[in-house]
Each structure stands twice: as structure tokens, then as C-alpha cells.
Scaffold this active site. Structure first.
Site, PDB file in Angstrom:
ATOM      1  CB  SER A 108      -7.246  -3.341  -3.028  1.00 31.92           C
ATOM      2  OG  SER A 108      -6.451  -3.185  -4.171  1.00 31.92           O
ATOM      3  CG  HIS A 142      -3.992   2.115  -2.918  1.00 32.54           C
ATOM      4  ND1 HIS A 142      -3.675   1.882  -4.241  1.00 32.54           N
ATOM      5  CD2 HIS A 142      -4.084   0.890  -2.328  1.00 32.54           C
ATOM      6  CE1 HIS A 142      -3.576   0.580  -4.450  1.00 32.54           C
ATOM      7  NE2 HIS A 142      -3.831  -0.036  -3.314  1.00 32.54           N
ATOM      8  CG  ASP A 154      -7.641  -0.369 -10.427  1.00 27.14           C
ATOM      9  OD1 ASP A 154      -8.796  -0.834 -10.383  1.00 27.14           O
ATOM     10  OD2 ASP A 154      -6.663  -0.918  -9.881  1.00 27.14           O
ATOM     11  CG  ASP A 166      -6.006  -6.146 -10.153  1.00 30.30           C
ATOM     12  OD1 ASP A 166      -5.438  -7.209  -9.874  1.00 30.30           O
ATOM     13  OD2 ASP A 166      -5.864  -5.120  -9.451  1.00 30.30           O
ATOM     14  CD  GLU A 217      -4.308   1.626  -8.900  1.00 32.17           C
ATOM     15  OE1 GLU A 217      -3.902   1.564 -10.081  1.00 32.17           O
ATOM     16  OE2 GLU A 217      -4.183   0.695  -8.086  1.00 32.17           O
ATOM     17  CD  GLU A 237      -6.145  -2.405 -12.805  1.00 33.87           C
ATOM     18  OE1 GLU A 237      -5.370  -1.672 -13.449  1.00 33.87           O
ATOM     19  OE2 GLU A 237      -5.834  -2.897 -11.706  1.00 33.87           O
ATOM     20  CB  SER A 255       0.059  -4.142 -12.119  1.00 29.88           C
ATOM     21  OG  SER A 255      -0.218  -3.483 -10.901  1.00 29.88           O
ATOM     22  CG  HIS A 256       2.957  -0.801  -8.832  1.00 26.19           C
ATOM     23  ND1 HIS A 256       3.158   0.340  -8.118  1.00 26.19           N
ATOM     24  CD2 HIS A 256       1.702  -0.675  -9.363  1.00 26.19           C
ATOM     25  CE1 HIS A 256       2.102   1.114  -8.198  1.00 26.19           C
ATOM     26  NE2 HIS A 256       1.215   0.534  -8.945  1.00 26.19           N
ATOM     27  NE  ARG A 257      -0.852  -6.357  -5.548  1.00 21.75           N
ATOM     28  CZ  ARG A 257      -1.640  -7.366  -5.228  1.00 21.75           C
ATOM     29  NH1 ARG A 257      -1.322  -8.594  -5.615  1.00 21.75           N
ATOM     30  NH2 ARG A 257      -2.780  -7.183  -4.576  1.00 21.75           N
ATOM     31  CB  SER A 258      -0.775  -0.751  -2.718  1.00 19.80           C
ATOM     32  OG  SER A 258      -1.209  -1.923  -2.074  1.00 19.80           O
ATOM     33  CD  GLU A 260      -0.630   1.757  -6.355  1.00 18.57           C
ATOM     34  OE1 GLU A 260      -1.005   2.342  -7.393  1.00 18.57           O
ATOM     35  OE2 GLU A 260      -0.830   0.546  -6.139  1.00 18.57           O
ATOM     36  CE  LYS A 273      -2.287  -1.274 -11.728  1.00 15.34           C
ATOM     37  NZ  LYS A 273      -3.559  -0.971 -11.063  1.00 15.34           N
ATOM     38  CE  LYS A 330      -2.278  -5.655  -8.766  1.00 15.87           C
ATOM     39  NZ  LYS A 330      -3.537  -5.602  -7.973  1.00 15.87           N
TER      40      LYS A 330
HETATM   41  P1  PGA Z   1      -3.051  -3.464  -4.609  1.00 18.81           P
HETATM   42  O1  PGA Z   1      -3.502  -2.356  -5.650  1.00 18.81           O
HETATM   43  O2  PGA Z   1      -1.621  -3.754  -4.827  1.00 18.81           O
HETATM   44  O3  PGA Z   1      -3.353  -2.830  -3.274  1.00 18.81           O
HETATM   45  O4  PGA Z   1      -3.912  -4.660  -4.876  1.00 18.81           O
HETATM   46  C1  PGA Z   1      -3.165  -2.405  -6.991  1.00 18.81           C
HETATM   47  C2  PGA Z   1      -4.345  -2.608  -7.882  1.00 18.81           C
HETATM   48  O5  PGA Z   1      -5.483  -2.829  -7.422  1.00 18.81           O
HETATM   49  O6  PGA Z   1      -4.177  -2.596  -9.094  1.00 18.81           O
HETATM   50 ZN    ZN Z   2      -6.330  -3.043  -9.731  1.00 13.73          ZN
END
Ligand code: PGA
Ligand code: ZN
Length: 432
Positions: A39, A159, A246, A317, A168, A292, A369-372, A211, A393, A342
Site C-alpha cells: 500500500s 495485505h 492502521d 503514514d 492492520e 494510523e 515501521s517495517h513494510r509489507s 505481515e 511495528k 519508514k
Molecule cells: P505497506 O504497509 O508496507 O504495504 O505500505 C504498511 C503500512 O501501511 O503501514
Molecule cells: Zn500505514
């Protein structure tokens, strides 16, 4: 130049350490892996993909690799930067070498990998752990805060294949005694959730999303939240584990409204005002402490209106894209009170740390944050500790690329404990 120990095997097969300079100009190899997202927000730096339909459906990254090897490497090496002190200069050089605002030429994926590897090399040259190198580089104290992990245990949105629109549903063990205790609590809730999902929806509903969270066939956010409450209770952690959501709502924002049925063939459109009241009722009924991207990245008026009365952490985000300019814009509109960080949204470690500094200067929080589309690289664990973000996260306690970050955090905690370093677990105070 400095020496690093080399390991080799003796004829008996036992490992022996040989110390000594192998090559006075080569101290080691420092690598990095760069994540990707499903996303992706409109304001993120450019991720360079080959667009060659014959390879990986256009998603190959040979151009980015070529840029690292043939454009960045020769130019960077000529500069003779001092890795111990020059991370900011290196990143600035890379940004100029690219020459565009969004890293369109070289690719944020090419630049970020080099930036991360240089940080690792700098830490090695200083002979300090990465978190200490980053903290000292960016001017943060070396009395550390171990973050509250937010485990994304129910996956929806882009996801997973279930009908629920929100992306999420996270559990956060704020009441744990330490980082490693938080991992234990999160894992216990995750396992309890698996039992509930299995008994309510059948064993086949225990498949997982991008995730590592479960993706049961539910449609409404209240069903997900009900499952979480049950799992927290059954794991024996009531009151100590809170919830974060989220919705990643940019994904279902269509012509000014939000379509909660966007993954099904039954549209369920809510106006921004209706969505705001849905959030308010969820916040009133469930122990939610973080929300979020409740609104889309360009729906500023909804963000600003909601932020006026919102009592929980309101994280931007897609809204902010880890970009200082977007952070400043959001502040001018009083749109949120927290930055989602990110590293690949902006494409260099220095810029990511600058975005964090800007957020802190407004009294906001920073949620790493990580990514998907993650990798097993655990860089963000060190970064979270370095900047004292207090929470991060990294998905469920499941799948190697998610667990790698939690494992690294537990290692950091162990190391600080063993070496008498100054640290505390953020706990319920993380919001301060
Ligand atoms: P993404 O999702 O890595 O697919 O963008 C993570 C998020 O939206 O926080
Ligand atoms: Zn997000």
C-alpha cells in the site's frame, strides 16, 4: 583501516580465530537489504523497478543494482568520505548525485541500500553497535528506550484476501516489564488468537497475510477487534495489552468517500463524517491507543477535524511519507500528532532521522515501521532504539522477516543489560 577477527577451521574442525590485517584497505563488507510496500503512498520517494514485462512482471531491479555498482560506487569512492563522521555528507552527496526531488534517477531503493551499508560501516569503524552509532550521529542520548512492539496480528486491506477493508489490527504489550517480556506477551496473544480464529472460522482460516497476521473471513472492524479482545483475555494479559489500528484508508478512498467494501463486490461507502463517527465509536468501546492513516493522504480537512478532539496517538503514514516537508505541512494544518517512519519512503537514513527530529520538535511521537514487503534486514530495530521512538511495528511474531526485528531488539536489550548500558522499557509511558 582497522582489524577484524577472521575465523577459519583447523584440521580438527575446531574453529580458530586468526587476528591480523588481511588487507589494510579493506576492513569488512557491510550490506543492507531494502524493503518494499504493497500500500504505497503517493508521496513516497521513487522505487526504481525495471518495467521490463519479460522479467518479474516488470518488477525486476537490475537498473537499481546497475546504479549502485556503476554510478554510485565509483562516484562515492572518489569522495574519500570518513565513514566515522560523514553519514549526513554521504547521504547529501547521494541525493545530489541523483539530482531529482524524489530520487527518480538512481532510485530510492538504490540510494537507501548504500546509505544503510555506510551506516553499518561507520559503526564498525567506530567499533560501536549500530544503534549507538546512529544515536551519536544524530545527537540523541545514549540512555536508551526499548520500544513497545506493536504486533500486527490480523491482516486486512491490501495485505490479505479477506473482505475487511482496514489493513492492520495490532496488539501492543505496554504493560510488559521489558522488551523481551513484550515479545513473550505478544506471542502468547498471537497463539491465543489462532485458537479463537480456528474455533470460530475453521482451521483453514489460520492462514496468514503479508505481515504474518491471521486473515479470517471477517468484514467489519468490530469483528477483528472482538477477536483481539478475546485473545488478550485468553492469554491472561487483559489491561496490559492495548490495541492499534492502521486502516490504510488511502487504499479505499474513492471520489471523496471511503468504500469499506472495496475488496468485495458490495460497495459500502461512508462519507468522511460517517467514517469519523465510526472511529469515534471504536475508540470509545475498545482499548485503542493508536490510529494510523484513518483518512486518505489528501483528505486534509478530515485529518484536521478529527485531530481536534482525538485523544489517542494519530499517526500519519501515507500522509507524511517520512518527508520533512510533509511533516511541516501537516503541522501547519494540525493534522496529526505522530510520524510513521519508514526508511524507504524517503530513501536515506539521514533524511529519515531528520523527519523524526522535526516531528519531535513539534512534540509529536515517532512510530518506526517495517513494510509489507520486508526483508530479513534488522536495521530498523537499531534505528528505533537510537532515536528513542518508544514503539515500532514489525508485523506478527511470525515469519522470519518480521521476527528478525524483534530478535534484534531482544539482543540489544541483552547487550545493554550485560554491558551495564543505560536503558528502560518504554512501557505505558511510551506516549510521552
Ligand atoms: P505497506 O504497509 O508496507 O504495504 O505500505 C504498511 C503500512 O501501511 O503501514
Ligand atoms: Zn500505514
Amino acid at each position: 583501516p582497522f582489524t577484524i577477527p577472521q575465523w577459519t577451521s583447523t584440521s580438527e574442525g575446531a574453529a580458530t580465530m586468526i587476528t591480523g590485517m588481511i588487507d589494510p584497505t579493506i576492513a569488512g563488507e557491510f550490506t543492507a537489504l531494502v524493503p518494499s510496500g504493497a500500500s504505497v503512498g503517493d508521496y513516497e520517494a521513487h522505487e526504481l523497478r525495471d518495467q521490463d514485462p519479460k522479467r518479474y512482471e516488470g518488477n525486476g531491479v537490475l537498473k537499481a543494482v546497475h546504479n549502485v555498482e556503476n554510478v554510485i560506487a565509483p562516484a562515492l569512492i572518489k569522495q574519500h568520505f570518513d565513514l566515522r563522521t560523514d553519514l549526513a555528507k554521504i547521504d547529501e552527496f547521494l541525493i545530489k548525485l541523483d539530482g531529482t526531488k524524489n530520487k527518480n534517477n538512481l532510485g530510492a531503493n538504490a540510494i537507501l541500500g548504500v546509505s544503510m551499508a555506510c551506516a553499518r560501516a561507520g559503526a564498525a569503524a567506530r567499533n560501536v553497535p549500530l544503534y549507538e552509532f546512529l544515536a551519536r550521529t544524530a545527537g540523541y542520548p545514549t540512555s536508551y528506550t526499548m520500544p513497545v512492539p506493536f504486533f500486527n496480528v490480523i491482516n486486512g486491506g491490501r495485505h490479505s484476501g479477506n473482505p475487511v477493508a482496514f489493513q492492520e489490527f495490532m496488539v501492543a504489550p505496554v504493560g510488559a516489564e521489558s522488551m523481551s517480556h513484550a515479545v513473550q506477551m505478544g506471542s502468547e496473544v498471537y497463539q491465543a488468537l489462532k485458537k479463537i480464529v480456528s474455533s470460530k472460522h475453521g482451521a483453514s482460516a489460520c492462514g496468514i497475510g503479508d505481515e504474518g497476521g491471521f486473515a479470517p473471513p471477517i468484514s467489519h472492524p468490530t469483528e477483528a477487534l472482538g477477536l483481539l479482545l478475546g485473545a488478550i483475555k485468553n492469554a491472561g494479559h487483559e489491561g496490559k495489552v492495548k490495541i492499534g489500528i492502521d486502516p490504510a484508508s488511502s487504499e479505499f478512498f474513492k471520489s471523496g468517500n471511503y468504500d469499506l467494501g472495496f475488496k468485495t463486490n458490495q460497495p459500502h461507502s461512508l462519507s468522511p463524517a460517517e467514517l469519523q463517527s465510526l472511529y469515534s465509536s471504536l475508540l470509545g468501546k475498545y482499548p485503542i491507543i493508536l490510529l494510523e492513516d484513518p483518512f486518505a493522504e489528501d483528505d486534509w480537512s478530515s485529518w484536521t477535524a478529527f485531530n481536534k478532539t482525538c485523544k489517542v496517538e494519530l499517526v500519519g503514514d501515507d500522509l507524511l511519507a517520512t518527508n520533512v516537508e510533509r511533516v511541516e505541512l501537516a503541522k501547519s494544518k494540525e493534522a496529526c500528532n505522530s510520524l510513521l517512519l519508514k526508511i524507504n519512503q524517503i530513501g536515506s537514513i539521514t533524511e529519515a532521522m531528520e523527519a523524526a527530529k522535526k516531528a519531535y520538535s513539534y512534540g509529536w511521537r515517532v512510530f518506526v515501521s517495517h513494510r509489507s514487503g520486508e526483508t530479513i534486514d534488522d536495521f530498523i530495530a537499531d534505528l528505533t532504539v537510537a532515536i528513542g521512538a518508544g514503539h515500532l511495528k514489525s508485523g506478527s511474531p511470525c515469519r522470519g522477516e518480521r521476527v528478525a526485528k524483534y530478535n534484534r531488539l531482544m539482543d540489544i536489550e541483552d547487550e545493554l543489560r550485560a554491558t551495564g548500558g543505560s536503558f528502560k522499557y518504554a512501557g505505558p509511558e511510551f506516549v510521552k
